[in-house]
Design an enzyme around this catalytic site. Structure first.
Site, PDB file in Angstrom:
ATOM      1  N   ASP A  40      35.856  34.494  44.317  1.00  0.00           N
ATOM      2  CA  ASP A  40      36.736  33.347  44.277  1.00  0.00           C
ATOM      3  C   ASP A  40      36.751  32.768  45.698  1.00  0.00           C
ATOM      4  O   ASP A  40      36.499  33.478  46.654  1.00  0.00           O
ATOM      5  CB  ASP A  40      38.143  33.812  43.878  1.00  0.00           C
ATOM      6  CG  ASP A  40      38.963  32.697  43.276  1.00  0.00           C
ATOM      7  OD1 ASP A  40      38.394  31.628  43.058  1.00  0.00           O
ATOM      8  OD2 ASP A  40      40.159  32.911  43.031  1.00  0.00           O
TER       9      ASP A  40
ATOM     10  N   THR B 296      39.405  30.666  47.290  1.00  0.00           N
ATOM     11  CA  THR B 296      40.698  30.758  47.947  1.00  0.00           C
ATOM     12  C   THR B 296      41.180  32.205  47.968  1.00  0.00           C
ATOM     13  O   THR B 296      41.172  32.889  46.956  1.00  0.00           O
ATOM     14  CB  THR B 296      41.730  29.879  47.223  1.00  0.00           C
ATOM     15  OG1 THR B 296      41.215  28.558  47.147  1.00  0.00           O
ATOM     16  CG2 THR B 296      43.051  29.882  47.956  1.00  0.00           C
TER      17      THR B 296
ATOM     18  N   ASP C  43      42.232  37.380  42.345  1.00  0.00           N
ATOM     19  CA  ASP C  43      43.627  37.764  42.558  1.00  0.00           C
ATOM     20  C   ASP C  43      44.582  37.002  41.658  1.00  0.00           C
ATOM     21  O   ASP C  43      45.778  37.257  41.674  1.00  0.00           O
ATOM     22  CB  ASP C  43      44.035  37.565  44.024  1.00  0.00           C
ATOM     23  CG  ASP C  43      43.755  36.148  44.516  1.00  0.00           C
ATOM     24  OD1 ASP C  43      43.391  35.302  43.674  1.00  0.00           O
ATOM     25  OD2 ASP C  43      43.896  35.890  45.723  1.00  0.00           O
TER      26      ASP C  43
END
Length: 823
Positions: free
Chosen positions: A337, A339, A579
């Site tokens: 990912d 970010t 996350d």
């Protein structure tokens, strides 16, 4: 409680502390609880302390034991009560009665090895349990009008549990409050679409929040909760589903089948046919049986895994499933990912560009009101709040809110302005809210190429909750944000490139913007970007697109899952980091799921590895540890199984030729210690960066079988030659010594091959083992202790010559196997 909230462009980023569910203006401090205001709902303030105590006394508490590892009793039982420990234990007791203590040394070695295994796994358990407490999900519960975090096992029947984006539903309950609450139940029902929940609707443990917020009242706790077992299994330390362990079990099964008839034949041969001295015959029979058992291989595998857990634990990495260490060694694609992985969570507004002649001061007021409307600001909105803080008086009244959804990729709010005019606004991805060909998209593209994130502020023509609210929305301004790059991300990407691990950046953000960020960090192929909305749906075509491109933008949660499956269909072993709740499905399906410690409860529950320090830079250490464990175990397994092969063959040859077994247990204990036990321990813990290959059993046996055959043939040849050379009293001892010399030299050559490529310490290790054997041969009391004494010069040199010929044959066979089957 610090939350990870979904960014309005599709990313999961660190948010601000979660406020109380009732008052949108109150914030819940992560350390100090906050008092809740009254609400119309009867359960708004939760249970009282007295009511909680009463329920605990009745046993109405969420007491499902979630164990992260085996208990000490289970560890001892698993290490002591094994099939081979039983066999060796019986043989050891026999030897204690019929032979000198030096012939019983193998039993003391097993006791020491078992003790080491217990201690190492106990250390791993302590590390794991302490880390599991750190990474434990702590839901926010209302009691006595106060919201505070508690452990999951402290929840009681009737507790009011708050929910926010990314929170996992830990017990069954009924929704008490809902603010556009959307819950994903796919892990329970298989239904991919989130379910919109209203007050009175049921919620099930194991599901998680993807949008909105609310609170629910616990109606079933403990083992009565639906999916309580699922929640327990999701984070349990397990030893199953490991190719390494299943391969070793397969090998041991076949070894057992070979060992039983061979041992029976050896017993009959030594006790009946040769009619030797009884005690000497028993000693030589045991000497033939014991080395057939690769007992140290199982121990060394457990120790290597346990030490791997401890090493990773020191780096704040929680391994929730032990085979994950092994799986990491096989990873050849890492999906990231953006970010929170390549960039830090925080952002800064660099510019606000009004569109279509919009008044700049009015745009600022809209942004200020949007910031005040969301009780759970994500990173983008937090940057807006920091730039345009609420003025306190004269603000717009919030009449409606639309939380972010991964499917929509925008959020929104409706207001009554100061003069009473109603208005509704959307904030999100420009390329989703704007039609193709809009002039503003060209301007946005230039900004994205610089690695900037751009959000579009648009005014809704109709109602905010209308199904087509985004259609026809009037573009009002562009909000340009700058992301903070992680300082260690570039080095981590470079590491993966050096290790031939492909890196794929999968993001909900604009593909061009993500590619620009990845390019700044030096990601190879960062210019190869693809908008996931143009991604083919055919699995084979999707797999091709995944292999040809490195950066993917505007990816939906379901697409992330499909991308992982597409890569796996091409034979890739995929690790997925994430996350946010939009990563859960992909994390669950990936070969190895890696979650950040500050990620949502749902991601931590399904991931095999949790990076408690939230550092992407920890991943190289994790991958390196996996490669070290499985690569080294594959190496040393060849040592153990070479011994098993030559032991079985020597026993068969002894039976066929009707001769005394050449070795006493002390001889093979010495050889095993110097050529296998000690070097294997050091080799198993050495650095190893080579990516592991599949088919563990075949790869090991390809080398172990020819090595064992050559060692057995050379040793038995020396033994037969020595039988013709020596005669009279002491002949058997001289024959044994010559055969031992050949077997040691051949075994040392196998060790020397396995120790490659050489480093100073590997050369020193091999040399030290050779020196140890030489000391035994020249020190008189060690000669007597181990019954090893070379007689004359002709036969010892003949033994060396046979060993040299065997070594040359070993080199040829290993190279032949390497060319034919690959290294």
């Amino acid at each position: 409680m610090t939350q990870r909230a979904l960014d309005s462009s599709g990313e999961q980023t660190p948010g601000s502390p979660r406020p109380a569910m009732i008052d949108a203006g109150a914030e819940l401090d992560p350390v100090h609880p906050v008092e809740l205001p009254p609400s119309g709902h009867p359960d708004a303030t939760g249970l009282t302390t007295a009511e909680v105590a009463e329920r605990v006394a009745r046993g109405e508490v969420n007491d499902v034991p979630v164990r992260s590892s085996r208990s000490v009793t289970e560890i001892v039982r698993a290490n002591v009560f094994t099939r081979f420990n039983l066999i060796i234990g019986v043989l050891w007791v026999i030897m204690l009665f019929v032979a000198p203590i030096q012939d019983s040394l193998f039993g003391f070695v097993i006791v020491a090895n078992t003790g080491i295994g217990i201690i190492q796994e106990w250390r791993a358990k302590k590390t794991l349990d302490s880390l599991a407490v750190i990474g434990e999900a702590k839901p926010t519960v209302r009691r006595d009008g106060v919201a505070a975090e508690i452990s999951t096992h402290e929840i009681v029947l009737g507790d009011v549990v708050e929910l926010g984006p990314g929170d996992k539903v830990v017990v069954d309950g009924t929704v008490a409050e809902a603010d556009s609450l959307e819950i994903d139940e796919s892990l329970l029902t298989g239904e991919a679409d989130p379910v919109l929940k209203r007050p009175g609707d049921p919620v099930m443990s194991g599901s998680f929040v993807v949008a909105g917020g609310g609170a629910f009242t616990a109606t079933k706790v403990g083992r009565e909760a639906y999916a309580a077992q699922l929640a327990e299994e999701a984070s349990r330390f397990t030893l199953v589903h490991s190719e390494l362990r299943s391969g070793i079990s397969t090998i041991l099964k076949y070894v057992t089948w070979m060992m039983v008839p061979t041992a029976i034949g050896l017993i009959i041969s030594q006790l009946v046919v040769k009619d030797n001295n009884f005690k000497d015959s028993v000693a030589r029979t045991v000497g033939g049986i014991v080395p057939m058992i690769p007992e140290g291989l199982v121990l060394l595998t457990s120790v290597a895994f346990a030490i791997g857990v401890v090493r990773l634990g020191r780096k704040q990495c929680l391994v929730q499933e032990l085979p994950a260490i092994e799986g990491l060694a096989r990873v050849d694609v890492v999906c990231l990912d953006k970010t929170g992985t390549l960039t830090e969570g925080g952002m800064d507004i660099t510019e606000v560009r009004p569109l279509n002649g919009s008044d700049e001061a009015y745009v600022h007021q809209v942004l200020r009101s949007l910031g005040s409307s969301d009780p759970r600001p994500n990173a983008s909105l937090q940057a807006i709040i920091d730039a345009y803080p609420a003025s306190g008086e004269g603000g717009w009244a919030v009449t409606g809110a639309m939380p972010f959804s991964s499917a929509r990729k925008y959020s929104g709010a409706a207001f009554t302005e100061t003069d009473g005019t109603p208005s509704a606004w959307l904030l999100g991805a420009p390329d989703v809210l704007l039609p193709d060909g809009d002039p503003a998209l060209t301007e946005i593209e230039h900004l994205n190429e610089q690695g900037l994130r751009v959000l579009l502020l648009a005014r809704v023509r109709g109602e905010l909750d209308a199904p087509d609210a985004a259609e026809g929305a009037v573009p009002t301004a562009l909000v340009v944000l700058e992301q903070r790059l992680r300082p260690d991300a570039g080095e981590t990407l470079a590491y993966f490139a050096q290790q031939n691990v492909a890196t794929k950046v999968i993001s909900g953000d604009n593909a061009v913007s993500v590619g620009a960020v990845a390019g700044k960090l030096g990601l190879a192929g960062a210019e190869n970007t693809l908008d996931a909305r143009k991604m083919p749906t055919d699995p084979d075509a999707m797999a091709t697109a995944m292999e040809e491109n490195a950066v993917f933008g505007r990816v939906t949660p379901q697409q992330k899952r499909d991308m992982v499956a597409a890569l796996q269909s091409r034979g890739h072993t995929v690790a997925m980091t994430g996350d946010g709740v939009n990563d859960v499905l992909a994390l669950k399906d990936a070969d190895i799921g890696v979650s950040m410690g500050s990620g949502s409860e749902a991601t931590r529950a399904v991931a095999q590895i949790v990076l408690l320090n939230n550092s992407f830079a920890t991943l190289p250490s994790v991958v390196a540890e996996g490669r070290r464990v499985i690569g080294n175990i594959t190496r040393v397994a060849t040592l153990f199984l070479t011994k098993t092969v030559y032991s079985v063959l020597l026993a068969i040859l002894v039976v066929c030729f009707q001769v005394e077994y050449p070795f006493l247990p002390r001889h093979l204990t010495l050889l095993s210690t110097l050529t296998i036990g000690v070097p294997a321990f050091f080799l198993a813990l050495a650095p190893n960066k080579e990516r592991a290959q599949p088919h563990f059993v075949r790869r090991v046996m390809r080398y172990a079988i020819p090595s064992g055959v050559i060692a057995a043939a050379a040793t038995f040849t020396t033994y037969l030659v020595a039988r013709h050379h020596y005669s009279g009293p002491g002949a058997l001892e001289a024959e044994t010594s010559a055969a031992t010399l050949t077997l040691f030299l051949v075994s040392m050559w196998v060790l020397a091959i396995i120790a490659r490529p050489y480093t100073w310490w590997r050369i020193g290790l091999v040399a030290a083992m050779g020196l140890g054997f030489l000391i035994v041969l020249v020190v008189p009391w060690l000669q007597d202790f181990f019954a090893l004494k070379l007689v004359g010069t002709t036969m010892p040199w003949a033994a060396v010559g046979i060993a040299v010929a065997a070594a040359a044959l070993l080199e040829f066979s290993w190279r032949l196997v390497g060319r034919r089957f690959g290294a």
